[in-house]
Design a protein around this motif. Sequence first.
Motif, PDB file in Angstrom:
ATOM      1  N   GLU A  67       0.802  -1.221   0.000  1.00 51.57           N
ATOM      2  CA  GLU A  67       0.000   0.000   0.000  1.00 51.57           C
ATOM      3  C   GLU A  67       0.835   1.271   0.000  1.00 51.57           C
ATOM      4  N   GLY A  68       2.101   1.150   0.331  1.00 53.31           N
ATOM      5  CA  GLY A  68       2.930   2.335   0.493  1.00 53.31           C
ATOM      6  C   GLY A  68       3.612   2.779  -0.779  1.00 53.31           C
ATOM      7  N   THR A  89      -0.128  11.831  -1.463  1.00 54.65           N
ATOM      8  CA  THR A  89      -0.591  10.448  -1.640  1.00 54.65           C
ATOM      9  C   THR A  89      -1.242   9.875  -0.394  1.00 54.65           C
ATOM     10  N   GLU A  90      -0.866  10.435   0.777  1.00 56.33           N
ATOM     11  CA  GLU A  90      -1.346   9.926   2.062  1.00 56.33           C
ATOM     12  C   GLU A  90      -1.043   8.433   2.197  1.00 56.33           C
ATOM     13  N   SER A  91       0.101   8.026   1.654  1.00 56.69           N
ATOM     14  CA  SER A  91       0.529   6.617   1.696  1.00 56.69           C
ATOM     15  C   SER A  91       1.763   6.475   2.579  1.00 56.69           C
ATOM     16  N   PRO A  92       1.910   5.331   3.252  1.00 48.90           N
ATOM     17  CA  PRO A  92       3.134   5.077   4.014  1.00 48.90           C
ATOM     18  C   PRO A  92       4.359   5.192   3.096  1.00 48.90           C
ATOM     19  N   ILE A  93       5.472   5.673   3.621  1.00 45.43           N
ATOM     20  CA  ILE A  93       6.682   5.877   2.822  1.00 45.43           C
ATOM     21  C   ILE A  93       7.778   4.921   3.286  1.00 45.43           C
ATOM     22  N   LEU A 126       7.335  -4.868  -7.647  1.00 45.39           N
ATOM     23  CA  LEU A 126       6.804  -3.731  -6.889  1.00 45.39           C
ATOM     24  C   LEU A 126       6.668  -2.481  -7.762  1.00 45.39           C
ATOM     25  N   LYS A 127       6.670  -2.660  -9.057  1.00 48.83           N
ATOM     26  CA  LYS A 127       6.732  -1.539  -9.997  1.00 48.83           C
ATOM     27  C   LYS A 127       5.680  -0.473  -9.725  1.00 48.83           C
ATOM     28  N   ASP A 128       4.465  -0.881  -9.413  1.00 49.60           N
ATOM     29  CA  ASP A 128       3.375   0.077  -9.217  1.00 49.60           C
ATOM     30  C   ASP A 128       3.543   0.923  -7.963  1.00 49.60           C
ATOM     31  N   ARG A 129       4.467   0.550  -7.096  1.00 50.30           N
ATOM     32  CA  ARG A 129       4.654   1.257  -5.838  1.00 50.30           C
ATOM     33  C   ARG A 129       5.915   2.132  -5.844  1.00 50.30           C
ATOM     34  N   ALA A 134       2.939   6.642   8.070  1.00 50.77           N
ATOM     35  CA  ALA A 134       4.059   5.891   8.644  1.00 50.77           C
ATOM     36  C   ALA A 134       5.288   6.020   7.751  1.00 50.77           C
ATOM     37  N   TYR A 135       6.457   5.908   8.374  1.00 47.39           N
ATOM     38  CA  TYR A 135       7.701   6.043   7.624  1.00 47.39           C
ATOM     39  C   TYR A 135       8.712   5.009   8.102  1.00 47.39           C
TER      40      TYR A 135
END
Length: 426
Positions: free
Chosen positions: A22-23, A214-218, A53-56, A255-256
């Motif tokens: 998801e990140g 993006t509000e996504s974990p990094i 993991l290309k899409d991430r 999260a990071y």
Amino acid sequence: MKNIFSEYYSPSDAKYSQFLKEGLIALDANVLLAPYKVDSDARKQIFEILTHLKDRLWVPYQAGYEFFKNRPAVMAGEDKVYQSLETPLIAARKKVEEHLKSIAGHPVITPSDTKDILNGIDQIISKIHILQKGRDSRLEDSLRDDAILKKWEDLLDSRIGERPSPESHHAMIETVTKRYTEGTPPGLQDEDKPDNSHGDGILWLQLLDKARVTESPILLITDDVKDDWYRRHGGKTIGPRIELVREMQDSAGVAYYQQPLSFFVQRAGKVLHKPVSEKTVRQVVGASASVISGSAFENAVYSELLTQFPASDITQYVQDFAPVDLAVRVGSAVVGVIVTLDSTLIHRNTGKFLTQAINGRKFDAILLVTPKPLSARHQDFLMNLTEDSPKPLNAVTWHPTRLNSVRLSKAVLSLADQAISTVLRS
């Protein structure tokens, strides 16, 4: 407890899987350059994991810029072999020529002898130029037809941060400068660099901006393992700086986590059921070793000395602003060792420490240890310092992962012998 002090915890397997699924997996420039430093098998395993993991994947603009800036040098060979040969020869020729002028009237050395000696050195330098030109032509071909670059182009299509406007770039530099003044990581250890001193700070600001959108974990993959990026205990890397995890949470609400590439391929490979070989891990570790941290480099020097000298004869000076980092007793002589990552001697303290150590009474000889060769200008500086020094002084290039590095014990023993001989002569 974990909810309150979550920044001190390494992610569980479930949390780590969430980063991958998801990140956003951000790649630093040193990770983009790593495939150039490993063999084809290791490269294949690295790209297999990243392709899955290309899409991430995502690359901050600053990382992409540093990749293209440093790519030719890495492809040419990061050790700059020919430059390391030519620089001391040019410096030596200058010294030899000056010495020959000083004895021009001596009957033993004729003008013809002087000409032959200088011509001999010139021929060697010319030979190195010829070899270097051949390498440069091959490098041009490699840059034009680069299979690794094509692989990155495929993986990272539309996954590079936008180039900031001049106004935005200037604003980021001002922000990073303020952060340095306040002691806020990352990038603090690059503050005195003559070039790209704001690079790490700008990369971090771009990561924060991306996380807010993006509000996504990094999950940042970076082999820049300096102490202003990573937290350590007992010389071991145990995770990102707490300040970074907190700032990402407070500023972007996500999260990071961050890892060196070697850690990433092992853990991600396990989660994705694409395990990598031990050989690949060793190669990736070796490829990233050029960005070794100051504390880790000093520990590596200390460990190397312990293989040849008893622990009772080696002293570590842990206080800040000490003239030397280590001292080795060899018989009646004490050799002070200054350990620095800054091979250009531009760091504000290195020159001062050298002078203090030379003029002090505590050490009979001084050894400067760096992981990269000195620049020509600073070789001259060191040579002049050596000529004026009342005690033996030397500088060596040493790296824990390079088998051809000079043995530190040999350099220490040589300086100790010189110091003892000086005392006996006096």
